[in-house]
Design an enzyme around this catalytic site. Sequence first.
Site, PDB file in Angstrom:
ATOM      1  N   ARG A 198      66.579  59.331  -0.066  1.00 63.16           N
ATOM      2  CA  ARG A 198      67.023  58.197  -0.897  1.00 63.16           C
ATOM      3  C   ARG A 198      67.637  57.105  -0.036  1.00 63.16           C
ATOM      4  NH1 ARG A 198      70.534  61.591  -4.641  1.00 63.16           N
ATOM      5  NH2 ARG A 198      71.545  59.656  -5.267  1.00 63.16           N
ATOM      6  N   LYS A 253      78.104  52.034  -7.580  1.00 60.50           N
ATOM      7  CA  LYS A 253      77.580  51.112  -8.598  1.00 60.50           C
ATOM      8  C   LYS A 253      77.932  51.597 -10.013  1.00 60.50           C
ATOM      9  CE  LYS A 253      73.263  51.490  -7.380  1.00 60.50           C
ATOM     10  NZ  LYS A 253      73.258  52.447  -6.246  1.00 60.50           N
TER      11      LYS A 253
HETATM   12  P1  ADP Z   1      71.319  56.465  -6.827  1.00 60.12           P
HETATM   13  O1  ADP Z   1      71.574  54.996  -6.861  1.00 60.12           O
HETATM   14  O2  ADP Z   1      72.548  57.264  -6.581  1.00 60.12           O
HETATM   15  O3  ADP Z   1      70.179  56.877  -5.949  1.00 60.12           O
HETATM   16  P2  ADP Z   1      70.231  56.366  -9.526  1.00 60.12           P
HETATM   17  O4  ADP Z   1      70.847  57.138 -10.628  1.00 60.12           O
HETATM   18  O5  ADP Z   1      70.331  54.884  -9.581  1.00 60.12           O
HETATM   19  O6  ADP Z   1      70.896  56.970  -8.245  1.00 60.12           O
HETATM   20  O7  ADP Z   1      68.677  56.712  -9.397  1.00 60.12           O
HETATM   21  C1  ADP Z   1      68.199  58.031  -9.316  1.00 60.12           C
HETATM   22  C2  ADP Z   1      66.704  58.037  -9.068  1.00 60.12           C
HETATM   23  O8  ADP Z   1      66.021  57.389 -10.156  1.00 60.12           O
HETATM   24  C3  ADP Z   1      66.231  57.270  -7.833  1.00 60.12           C
HETATM   25  O9  ADP Z   1      66.281  58.031  -6.658  1.00 60.12           O
HETATM   26  C4  ADP Z   1      64.787  56.914  -8.225  1.00 60.12           C
HETATM   27  O10 ADP Z   1      63.915  57.997  -8.068  1.00 60.12           O
HETATM   28  C5  ADP Z   1      64.901  56.617  -9.708  1.00 60.12           C
HETATM   29  N1  ADP Z   1      65.162  55.189  -9.976  1.00 60.12           N
HETATM   30  C6  ADP Z   1      66.306  54.641 -10.453  1.00 60.12           C
HETATM   31  N2  ADP Z   1      66.186  53.316 -10.581  1.00 60.12           N
HETATM   32  C7  ADP Z   1      64.946  52.992 -10.156  1.00 60.12           C
HETATM   33  C8  ADP Z   1      64.212  51.779 -10.018  1.00 60.12           C
HETATM   34  N3  ADP Z   1      64.767  50.603 -10.349  1.00 60.12           N
HETATM   35  N4  ADP Z   1      62.949  51.825  -9.531  1.00 60.12           N
HETATM   36  C9  ADP Z   1      62.386  52.992  -9.211  1.00 60.12           C
HETATM   37  N5  ADP Z   1      63.017  54.160  -9.290  1.00 60.12           N
HETATM   38  C10 ADP Z   1      64.280  54.198  -9.769  1.00 60.12           C
END
Ligand code: ADP
Length: 276
Positions: free
Chosen positions: A174, A13
Site C-alpha cells: 500500500r 485521514k
Molecule cells: P488506507 O488509506 O489506510 O490505505 P483506505 O481505507 O483508504 O485505507 O483504503 C483501503 C483499500 O481500499 C485500499 O488499499 C484500496 O485497495 C481501496 N481503495 C480505497 N480508496 C480507493 C480509491 N480511491 N481507488 C482505488 N482503491 C481504493
Amino acid sequence: MRIVLLGAPGSGKGTQSQRLVERLGIPQISTGDLLRAAVSRGTELGRQAKEAMDSGRLVDDSLVLGMIRERLGEPDTRKGFILDGFPRNLAQAHALDHLLEALKQPLDAVVQLEVDYGELVKRIAGRRSCADCGRVFNLMTSPPSGASVNCPKTGQPHRLVQRPDDNEATVAERLRVYDEKTRPLVDFYRARGMLKPINAEGEVDTVTRRLMQALGVPVVTRARRPARKSAPKKPVRRAKSAAKRVRAKPAKKRRTSPNPKARAKAPARRARGRRR
Ligand code: ADP
C-alpha cells in the site's frame, strides 16, 4: 466547505476527517469505508473490489468512480464534504474535477497530511477498530481508556479487530502504491494553488489544530471557568512585604508550615477540627 484529505495509509485521514465532521457538520466520504461496507455486505461491487484491497492494490477506477458519483449525488453533500482516500491517482483526480464542475461545486482545499515512513508503519501495525461501532484505536498511542473503554453500541468493552489489509506484506505494498500512484497528486493540486501541506505527526489534537489553521477555520478554545462568587479575589500581596512578614515572626510561632505539602493539607485539617 469541500475538502480533499490527501495522505499515505496511516497518515490519519480517517481520524482527522472525524474531527472535521464534528466541527464543520459536513459528511466524510471515505472510499475505503464504502468499499469495506460493500465487501461485508457481499455485494457484486464488494466481490470485485475485495481481491485488490486484500493485496494492497487500488480497486478499479470504474468501480470507485461509480461509487463516488452516487455518493456525491446525495443531498447531505450540498453543504460540503470531506473526501478521505479519494482521489488516489491522476485519472481519479481528473474525473473528480469533471464531476464537481458538472455539479458546480468546486473544491476549496486539498490538505496533505505529511508523516514520516517509519511512523506510518508503526501506526498501521498498532491500528485496531471496534467490530461493533467501528471506532478506530491504536494499541500504542491511543488504546481504549476511561470513558472510551466500552462500546456505545453494545455497552461492553470494544471488540478490537485488525483490518485484514493492515498486515505487514500488504502495508508495504500500500505504501509503494501510494508513492507511485497517489503522491503525484501533490504536484497536481499544488500547481492549481489548492495544496495545503501540514505536519501530521504528534498528538491528534495538535494535528487537528494545524488542520483547522490550514483551512482557515477558527480554533475553538475551551471556555474559562467563571470565578466563584463566594470567594472574591484577594488583592495580591507584593512578594517583598510577604517576605518581610515571615522574617518578622520567629520560626516556632509561625502558623503556617514551611513545608509546602503540610501547608496544602492545613485547610482540610482545620475544617475537620471545626466539625468536631
Ligand atoms: P488506507 O488509506 O489506510 O490505505 P483506505 O481505507 O483508504 O485505507 O483504503 C483501503 C483499500 O481500499 C485500499 O488499499 C484500496 O485497495 C481501496 N481503495 C480505497 N480508496 C480507493 C480509491 N480511491 N481507488 C482505488 N482503491 C481504493
